[in-house]
Write a protein that holds these residues in place. Structure first.
Motif, PDB file in Angstrom:
ATOM      1  N   SER A 169       0.804  -1.493   0.144  1.00 59.01           N
ATOM      2  CA  SER A 169       0.368  -0.238   0.425  1.00 59.01           C
ATOM      3  C   SER A 169       1.063   0.672   0.189  1.00 59.01           C
ATOM      4  CB  SER A 169      -0.638  -0.121   1.289  1.00 59.01           C
ATOM      5  OG  SER A 169      -0.151  -0.417   2.434  1.00 59.01           O
ATOM      6  N   SER A 179      -4.566   7.212  -2.707  1.00 55.08           N
ATOM      7  CA  SER A 179      -4.180   6.365  -2.211  1.00 55.08           C
ATOM      8  C   SER A 179      -4.508   4.208  -2.391  1.00 55.08           C
ATOM      9  CB  SER A 179      -4.149   6.322  -0.509  1.00 55.08           C
ATOM     10  OG  SER A 179      -4.207   6.836  -0.449  1.00 55.08           O
ATOM     11  N   GLU A 180      -3.598   3.940  -2.668  1.00 53.68           N
ATOM     12  CA  GLU A 180      -3.436   2.442  -3.176  1.00 53.68           C
ATOM     13  C   GLU A 180      -2.897   1.609  -2.132  1.00 53.68           C
ATOM     14  OE1 GLU A 180      -2.213   1.885  -7.223  1.00 53.68           O
ATOM     15  OE2 GLU A 180      -2.813   3.621  -7.934  1.00 53.68           O
ATOM     16  N   ALA A 181      -3.839   0.319  -2.583  1.00 53.25           N
ATOM     17  CA  ALA A 181      -3.251  -0.977  -1.463  1.00 53.25           C
ATOM     18  C   ALA A 181      -4.102  -2.168  -2.604  1.00 53.25           C
ATOM     19  CB  ALA A 181      -4.314  -1.649  -0.363  1.00 53.25           C
ATOM     20  N   THR A 195      -7.321  -5.014  -6.405  1.00 50.98           N
ATOM     21  CA  THR A 195      -5.834  -3.827  -5.969  1.00 50.98           C
ATOM     22  C   THR A 195      -7.515  -2.697  -5.667  1.00 50.98           C
ATOM     23  OG1 THR A 195      -4.887  -3.863  -7.252  1.00 50.98           O
ATOM     24  CG2 THR A 195      -4.235  -1.350  -6.832  1.00 50.98           C
ATOM     25  N   VAL A 202      -3.862   6.237   3.387  1.00 47.04           N
ATOM     26  CA  VAL A 202      -3.683   4.884   3.195  1.00 47.04           C
ATOM     27  C   VAL A 202      -4.904   3.900   4.146  1.00 47.04           C
ATOM     28  CG1 VAL A 202      -1.421   3.255   3.236  1.00 47.04           C
ATOM     29  CG2 VAL A 202      -1.709   5.672   2.182  1.00 47.04           C
ATOM     30  N   GLU A 206      -6.732   0.133   3.074  1.00 45.97           N
ATOM     31  CA  GLU A 206      -5.919  -1.433   3.405  1.00 45.97           C
ATOM     32  C   GLU A 206      -6.962  -2.300   3.972  1.00 45.97           C
ATOM     33  OE1 GLU A 206      -1.290  -0.595   4.374  1.00 45.97           O
ATOM     34  OE2 GLU A 206      -2.565  -0.839   6.315  1.00 45.97           O
TER      35      GLU A 206
END
Length: 221
Positions: A169, A179-181, A195, A202, A206
């Motif tokens: 993440s 934001s990405e996880a 994804t 974040v 998550e």
């Protein structure tokens, strides 16, 4: 008195030389050789089959989903990505050793473009696929994030029969503020790569991708 076998001087005793096998013995030797060859071929076949199905033997066997858009339940999509629409993956040639689905759910919005992307792989070499994903994503995906975090995920957080899982993440480098996880888990003959991207912190991302992963796992059959 002359014996019967010596009447013509060429009786059976003189026709068979010392140490020469009889025709019956030669036949049995040939049959034994064939039997050994057949046994070796059978053992080799078993080893090949065992090698191809060794991953499957380590866990449950899941079937090709009839509807890949049903991999994530409608209720979960509505809760975590309201308004997201499912896009099915392109048709791929059938491969008996590996089936791949890549559906995605996207919210088309200028202010909050949320997305869920899934790669579901059903393969006879799931452990190798998982190991490859773990090593390659640690380099390739982290390069797309600011201050990336890589962490193991407790399998129990996703499902009782999940073998292993990890998560990467961070903040997106390409889209500031997003934001990405990315969650990858392995169970039986399945490797799932999920994804989730959104305009949130974040920590929330998550938690969301774990919830999506748990829902997807629950929908495997």
């Amino acid at each position: 008195m002359i014996g019967v076998e010596d009447m013509d001087g060429t009786g059976s005793a003189s026709r068979q030389r010392a140490g020469e096998p009889t025709r019956g013995r030669r036949t049995w030797a040939w049959l034994a050789g064939v039997a050994v060859l057949v046994a070796l071929i059978a053992i080799a076949a078993v080893l090949v089959v065992h090698g191809k199905s060794s991953d499957a033997a380590e866990g449950p066997i899941y079937h090709d989903p009839a509807d890949e858009c049903a991999l994530i339940s409608a209720a979960t999509v509505t809760k975590l990505a309201p308004g997201a629409l499912c896009k099915r993956s392109p048709t791929n040639p059938f491969n008996p050793d590996e089936i791949v689905h890549t559906p995605s759910w996207t919210v088309e919005s200028f202010t909050r473009p949320t997305s869920i992307q899934v790669t579901l792989r059903l393969t006879s070499t799931a452990s190798k696929s998982y190991a490859h994903a773990k090593s390659s994503l640690a380099q390739s995906y982290t390069a797309q994030l600011t201050a990336p975090n890589i962490a193991a995920v407790a399998p129990a957080d996703l499902g009782a029969r999940v073998r292993d899982a990890f998560l990467i993440s961070g903040a997106s480098l390409a889209i500031p503020g997003r934001s990405e996880a990315r969650l990858v888990f392995w169970s039986g003959n399945v490797v799932a790569d999920i994804t989730f991207a959104d305009w949130a912190n974040v920590g929330d991302i998550e938690a969301t991708v774990k919830a999506v992963g748990a829902d997807l796992f629950a929908n495997l059959r």
